[in-house]
Write a protein that holds these residues in place. Structure first.
Motif, PDB file in Angstrom:
ATOM      1  N   LYS A  70       9.662  -2.386  15.919  1.00 17.85           N
ATOM      2  CA  LYS A  70       9.750  -0.968  15.530  1.00 17.85           C
ATOM      3  C   LYS A  70       9.455  -0.781  14.043  1.00 17.85           C
ATOM      4  CE  LYS A  70      11.271   2.111  18.691  1.00 17.85           C
ATOM      5  NZ  LYS A  70      10.993   3.539  18.821  1.00 17.85           N
ATOM      6  N   PHE A  71      10.024  -1.683  13.242  1.00 18.25           N
ATOM      7  CA  PHE A  71       9.815  -1.605  11.802  1.00 18.25           C
ATOM      8  C   PHE A  71       8.339  -1.829  11.464  1.00 18.25           C
ATOM      9  CE2 PHE A  71       9.356  -3.857   7.751  1.00 18.25           C
ATOM     10  CZ  PHE A  71       9.872  -2.919   6.885  1.00 18.25           C
ATOM     11  N   LEU A  72       7.746  -2.810  12.103  1.00 20.46           N
ATOM     12  CA  LEU A  72       6.335  -3.091  11.820  1.00 20.46           C
ATOM     13  C   LEU A  72       5.461  -1.911  12.244  1.00 20.46           C
ATOM     14  CD1 LEU A  72       6.118  -6.876  12.825  1.00 20.46           C
ATOM     15  CD2 LEU A  72       6.317  -5.887  10.535  1.00 20.46           C
ATOM     16  N   LEU A  73       5.832  -1.275  13.378  1.00 19.95           N
ATOM     17  CA  LEU A  73       5.095  -0.095  13.823  1.00 19.95           C
ATOM     18  C   LEU A  73       5.220   1.033  12.791  1.00 19.95           C
ATOM     19  CD1 LEU A  73       3.504   1.493  15.944  1.00 19.95           C
ATOM     20  CD2 LEU A  73       5.691   2.103  17.030  1.00 19.95           C
ATOM     21  N   GLN A  74       6.446   1.228  12.294  1.00 24.79           N
ATOM     22  CA  GLN A  74       6.658   2.279  11.279  1.00 24.79           C
ATOM     23  C   GLN A  74       5.777   2.033  10.058  1.00 24.79           C
ATOM     24  OE1 GLN A  74      10.781   3.188  10.105  1.00 24.79           O
ATOM     25  NE2 GLN A  74      10.053   3.562   8.020  1.00 24.79           N
ATOM     26  N   LYS A  75       5.717   0.779   9.631  1.00 20.94           N
ATOM     27  CA  LYS A  75       4.898   0.444   8.457  1.00 20.94           C
ATOM     28  C   LYS A  75       3.416   0.665   8.771  1.00 20.94           C
ATOM     29  CE  LYS A  75       8.130  -0.153   5.872  1.00 20.94           C
ATOM     30  NZ  LYS A  75       8.331   0.672   4.695  1.00 20.94           N
ATOM     31  N   LYS A  76       3.024   0.393  10.030  1.00 23.30           N
ATOM     32  CA  LYS A  76       1.630   0.587  10.429  1.00 23.30           C
ATOM     33  C   LYS A  76       1.276   2.074  10.391  1.00 23.30           C
ATOM     34  CE  LYS A  76       0.174  -0.429  14.735  1.00 23.30           C
ATOM     35  NZ  LYS A  76      -0.208  -1.241  15.921  1.00 23.30           N
ATOM     36  N   ILE A  77       2.202   2.900  10.872  1.00 27.36           N
ATOM     37  CA  ILE A  77       1.966   4.350  10.852  1.00 27.36           C
ATOM     38  C   ILE A  77       1.846   4.843   9.414  1.00 27.36           C
ATOM     39  CG2 ILE A  77       2.940   6.617  11.413  1.00 27.36           C
ATOM     40  CD1 ILE A  77       4.345   5.226  13.829  1.00 27.36           C
ATOM     41  N   GLU A  78       2.776   4.371   8.561  1.00 28.91           N
ATOM     42  CA  GLU A  78       2.730   4.783   7.149  1.00 28.91           C
ATOM     43  C   GLU A  78       1.386   4.432   6.519  1.00 28.91           C
ATOM     44  OE1 GLU A  78       5.961   4.282   4.269  1.00 28.91           O
ATOM     45  OE2 GLU A  78       7.194   3.588   5.933  1.00 28.91           O
ATOM     46  N   LYS A  79       0.906   3.220   6.819  1.00 28.01           N
ATOM     47  CA  LYS A  79      -0.349   2.759   6.231  1.00 28.01           C
ATOM     48  C   LYS A  79      -1.521   3.604   6.746  1.00 28.01           C
ATOM     49  CE  LYS A  79      -2.992  -1.422   5.257  1.00 28.01           C
ATOM     50  NZ  LYS A  79      -4.094  -0.486   4.993  1.00 28.01           N
ATOM     51  N   TRP A  80      -1.487   3.875   8.055  1.00 22.08           N
ATOM     52  CA  TRP A  80      -2.548   4.683   8.667  1.00 22.08           C
ATOM     53  C   TRP A  80      -2.572   6.087   8.064  1.00 22.08           C
ATOM     54  CZ3 TRP A  80      -0.858   8.822  11.903  1.00 22.08           C
ATOM     55  CH2 TRP A  80      -1.875   9.547  12.513  1.00 22.08           C
ATOM     56  N   PHE A  81      -1.394   6.679   7.935  1.00 23.21           N
ATOM     57  CA  PHE A  81      -1.323   8.032   7.377  1.00 23.21           C
ATOM     58  C   PHE A  81      -1.745   8.033   5.907  1.00 23.21           C
ATOM     59  CE2 PHE A  81       0.757  11.653   5.361  1.00 23.21           C
ATOM     60  CZ  PHE A  81       0.423  12.687   6.228  1.00 23.21           C
ATOM     61  N   SER A  82      -1.312   7.003   5.201  1.00 20.35           N
ATOM     62  CA  SER A  82      -1.641   6.885   3.784  1.00 20.35           C
ATOM     63  C   SER A  82      -3.148   6.712   3.574  1.00 20.35           C
ATOM     64  CB  SER A  82      -0.885   5.698   3.191  1.00 20.35           C
ATOM     65  OG  SER A  82      -1.256   5.485   1.857  1.00 20.35           O
ATOM     66  N   ASP A  83      -3.800   5.966   4.473  1.00 22.75           N
ATOM     67  CA  ASP A  83      -5.256   5.791   4.377  1.00 22.75           C
ATOM     68  C   ASP A  83      -5.975   7.124   4.600  1.00 22.75           C
ATOM     69  OD1 ASP A  83      -5.041   3.129   3.831  1.00 22.75           O
ATOM     70  OD2 ASP A  83      -5.434   2.447   5.881  1.00 22.75           O
ATOM     71  N   LYS A  84      -5.435   7.928   5.530  1.00 23.75           N
ATOM     72  CA  LYS A  84      -6.060   9.224   5.826  1.00 23.75           C
ATOM     73  C   LYS A  84      -5.771  10.252   4.737  1.00 23.75           C
ATOM     74  CE  LYS A  84      -6.983  10.909  10.105  1.00 23.75           C
ATOM     75  NZ  LYS A  84      -6.807  11.298  11.543  1.00 23.75           N
ATOM     76  N   HIS A  85      -4.552  10.176   4.182  1.00 21.30           N
ATOM     77  CA  HIS A  85      -4.112  11.181   3.196  1.00 21.30           C
ATOM     78  C   HIS A  85      -3.547  10.495   1.955  1.00 21.30           C
ATOM     79  CE1 HIS A  85      -4.489  14.376   6.200  1.00 21.30           C
ATOM     80  NE2 HIS A  85      -3.886  13.556   7.053  1.00 21.30           N
ATOM     81  N   PRO A  86      -4.396   9.794   1.240  1.00 17.86           N
ATOM     82  CA  PRO A  86      -3.880   9.042   0.090  1.00 17.86           C
ATOM     83  C   PRO A  86      -3.194   9.938  -0.945  1.00 17.86           C
ATOM     84  CG  PRO A  86      -6.287   9.063   0.107  1.00 17.86           C
ATOM     85  CD  PRO A  86      -5.842   9.620   1.426  1.00 17.86           C
ATOM     86  N   GLU A  87      -3.585  11.204  -1.000  1.00 14.44           N
ATOM     87  CA  GLU A  87      -2.963  12.106  -1.987  1.00 14.44           C
ATOM     88  C   GLU A  87      -1.577  12.565  -1.530  1.00 14.44           C
ATOM     89  OE1 GLU A  87      -5.027  12.899   0.265  1.00 14.44           O
ATOM     90  OE2 GLU A  87      -4.253  14.779   1.096  1.00 14.44           O
ATOM     91  N   LYS A  88      -1.293  12.397  -0.218  1.00 13.74           N
ATOM     92  CA  LYS A  88      -0.003  12.858   0.311  1.00 13.74           C
ATOM     93  C   LYS A  88       1.025  11.740   0.440  1.00 13.74           C
ATOM     94  CE  LYS A  88      -1.036  16.919   3.176  1.00 13.74           C
ATOM     95  NZ  LYS A  88      -2.467  17.143   2.873  1.00 13.74           N
ATOM     96  N   TRP A  89       0.564  10.489   0.546  1.00 17.72           N
ATOM     97  CA  TRP A  89       1.501   9.436   0.920  1.00 17.72           C
ATOM     98  C   TRP A  89       1.088   8.098   0.316  1.00 17.72           C
ATOM     99  CZ3 TRP A  89       5.568  10.357   4.595  1.00 17.72           C
ATOM    100  CH2 TRP A  89       6.344   9.219   4.894  1.00 17.72           C
ATOM    101  N   LEU A  90       1.905   7.567  -0.540  1.00 15.60           N
ATOM    102  CA  LEU A  90       1.742   6.190  -0.991  1.00 15.60           C
ATOM    103  C   LEU A  90       3.012   5.458  -0.577  1.00 15.60           C
ATOM    104  CD1 LEU A  90      -0.049   4.189  -2.638  1.00 15.60           C
ATOM    105  CD2 LEU A  90       1.246   4.889  -4.665  1.00 15.60           C
TER     106      LEU A  90
END
Lengths: 451, 451
Positions: free
Chosen positions: B372-392
């Motif tokens: 679950k934790f690894l999935l959460q980190k994967k989602i964060e990374k995916w979202f961050s790649d799409k919206h680098p200005e919104k999420w680091l």
């Protein structure tokens, strides 16, 4: 009965002296060291807040049979007298009829206890400065100065009762796995004085702890036997109303006229005392472990320095002695087990009273000026009188019982949640405070809440 | 340009040496004292966890032009290699393409930096033991032993870069109003070794930080230039799986066979190393203030010892230097203002990285084994790649940016609340992790939540 030991107690303060009496009566050889001269031969510095003795302290004195001697030098205080800025005076009783804390002068008490200790054969070595201790073999290093010549004295056991800045702890602190913290408060204090009337009577009610709660700062006064009061001003070091802001005479006089108008008559030497007496610090100190193998132990402020706002500083130290003695009676010559059981039992309770004491500054300086808070306390008292088996208020648990502080803290938090709910959910609580509705609400919350 | 000063830096470790290079280049006379022999002349003790350098560390080296020298002796590490107990191996990348931390040997790095400091004219005084400092006039007291003869050396400024058990801080600690805490972890560590292959290559992936997460304990490995890995076993001192429970050879071998079966091939000298190498402590130390008037300042571990689990220990120390230099450039010869501004800027950030480092033990030892934790980190990374200005992601803020740690901590907590809501409220998140629904949910939470 234990095998007699050669024991050094470092510090001739209240805890060191009482511990020495206990150990001597058990048959040990006891030497008490202090870096200062005999307090009986010098004028007392007047830098210390007056003390209050409550149940935990009394118990330790009763067990060794010296409580009667001490009661003679104290004044019972059964309530807070709360002086509001507009001149109004509220009273808040501490407990049930007859329950009181005792106001004592630290100097008078300390002198008396040294007399009692000498009477049972404790040997005092004043003006002996202990700079270091060798933990492995309980050897003291004594000398005139830290960098000068030292002589060595070996003991079987060493007790560090040498206060918040303990040299014994200082050595333990340099061991691995020794946890330690010291935190200075942003609030300091200064002692002031309300003299007695010409006929030796007290100028204000002598059976009250007087508080002038003003939020960020407060003044308090505790009665002395000679008709005077020892006053203490607690105030931030920096900021609008602070020691830093009161460096000129006119500012000081204006400040007292504005915030403490009713003290003008009773503190005649305000300006002189304020600028002569030092501004003192308050420090909270925690550490662990408190003992080293079977030969070294910390006790009292050397193990846990707390802020003075619950009036428990001496009481927690005396209770340390009660618990240590309990372990001695249980485990005989197994001093390592005695020490381990002692520190394990005391540490959570020392932490709890440290927390309670910090919180009590807010209660004294701010909440006692709040009508809602006084009403809540009135409801608690009323409910407790009706249902003593269901409710003992936190202050009574801490002050008039010997329940472990950690339990008192936990139950106090639980009770506080209930009272918050009562105060916020019952409309018109001011007029219904002693109604059946309130009583039933508390009873139902007591059984429904997971404690 | 500042008026040249005579400056003593106590401690020839990484922070002391880099600080000395900066101060020397500014035109000051700089002497670095160390109680130990020159690390270039002795075999390295091997008692220290390998270091990782990340952006904050690099920035301080780049600003003084020595980053290229140091990059040559490090190995880039761009991911965690997570070794599960069942043999499964997961990878978790730290940042975006090309973002990596650098694995360095403390000994190799320290030697190199002393060379660089000498090259610019810093004078090193090894095997000089500083026992005390007079704060009022920055005088050092130097001698063979604590109780022996001392000689005095006066400086204009003294920097305490002498680590978690700093003697300079030790003196400051005895001043009123000095807050201090030391807390030892219940977890210790021991160094083990994965040798290189015969041809000098690495036995396991060299661009990974290897972790074997097992909840209460974990093993990790960081690559060295010579093909070997430095391994560190973190484990409680007491309890079921603990250093105390592994005192016999057969118990140790069984323990590794059970929990770290895939290390059998790569750690050939397990038994020898385990019983030869010391079990080391971890301590967290906080204090304040860090400076005394205009002449004494603490820096690096002497001001804030943290646990190693975020790989930031050296980086926070090097960033101390960057901030100190920033204040020097701003305030010139007003050293009191330099020191006050430096400690005010750094203290909240040192506290924040202390907190983050504590938390990261749980992340490394437990959460990295949780799908679950690894999935959460994967989602964060995916979202961050799409919206680098919104999420680091938090790890990137700490490691690959120079945003103040305290801000990174606050934003990280905010992001974590959002991710908890995403993970618990979107059904079948395992299959919808990169869906429009998740993307829109995060965007809406980002704008609705009060940060």
């Amino acid at each position: 009965m234990q095998t007699p030991q050669k024991i050094a107690v470092i510090g001739s303060g209240l805890v060191g002296t009482l511990l020495a009496i206990y150990l001597k009566k058990m048959g040990h050889t006891v030497h008490v060291f202090d870096r200062s001269p005999d307090i009986r031969t010098v004028e007392f510095s007047g830098r210390s807040i007056n003390l209050v003795m409550s149940n935990r302290g009394w118990k330790s004195l009763e067990d060794i049979g010296i409580d009667h001697e001490i009661r003679k030098i104290g004044i019972p205080v059964d309530k807070r007298a709360i002086h509001l800025q507009d001149g109004k005076l509220n009273y808040q009783f501490y407990g049930k009829d007859g329950e009181a804390i005792f106001s004592l002068s630290r100097g008078v008490l300390n002198r008396k206890m040294i007399d009692l200790a000498e009477a049972v054969g404790v040997e005092f070595k004043f003006e002996h400065k202990i700079w270091d201790v060798t933990l492995a073999d309980a050897t003291l290093h004594i000398g005139e100065s830290e960098r000068g010549e030292w002589t060595e004295l070996k003991y079987d056991k060493v007790f560090g009762a040498d206060g918040a800045f303990s040299r014994i702890r200082h050595r333990m602190q340099r061991q691995s796995l020794f946890d330690y913290s010291q935190e200075f408060m942003k609030i300091g204090y200064k002692e002031l004085h309300i003299p007695a009337n010409a006929d030796g009577t007290h100028k204000i009610d002598k059976n009250s702890l007087h508080i002038w709660p003003r939020g960020q700062f407060m003044l308090m006064a505790l009665p002395n036997l000679d008709g005077s009061f020892t006053c203490t001003l607690f105030m931030p070091f920096e900021g609008e109303n602070s020691f830093n802001a009161l460096q000129e005479e006119d500012k000081l006089v204006d400040f007292f006229a504005k915030y403490f108008p009713d003290t003008k008559e009773v503190i005649p030497d305000l300006v002189h005392d304020f600028f002569k007496n030092p501004t003192s610090y308050l420090v909270m100190m925690k550490c662990f472990p408190w003992t080293h193998e079977d030969n070294i132990a910390l006790i009292g402020d050397a193990a846990h320095a707390i802020v003075p706002f619950y009036g428990q500083g001496m009481n927690v130290g005396f209770e340390d002695i009660s618990v240590l003695v309990e372990m001695i009676n249980k485990y005989g010559d197994d001093w390592e087990l005695i020490f381990k059981s002692y520190e394990k039992s005391r540490k959570p309770n020392a932490d709890a009273i440290a927390e309670l004491s910090m919180r009590n500054f807010i209660e004294m300086s701010t909440k006692t000026a709040d009508e809602k808070f006084l009403l809540q306390k009135k409801i608690e008292k009323w409910f407790s009188d009706k249902h003593p088996e269901k409710w003992l208020p936190l202050y009574s648990r801490v002050t008039f019982s010997t329940q472990p502080y950690s339990e008192a803290l936990a139950i106090g938090d639980f009770q506080n949640k209930i009272m918050e709910e009562v105060m916020t959910t019952i409309p018109d609580i001011e007029n219904k405070w002693n109604s059946l509705e309130v009583e039933e609400k508390i009873i139902s919350l007591l059984s429904s809440k997971v404690h």
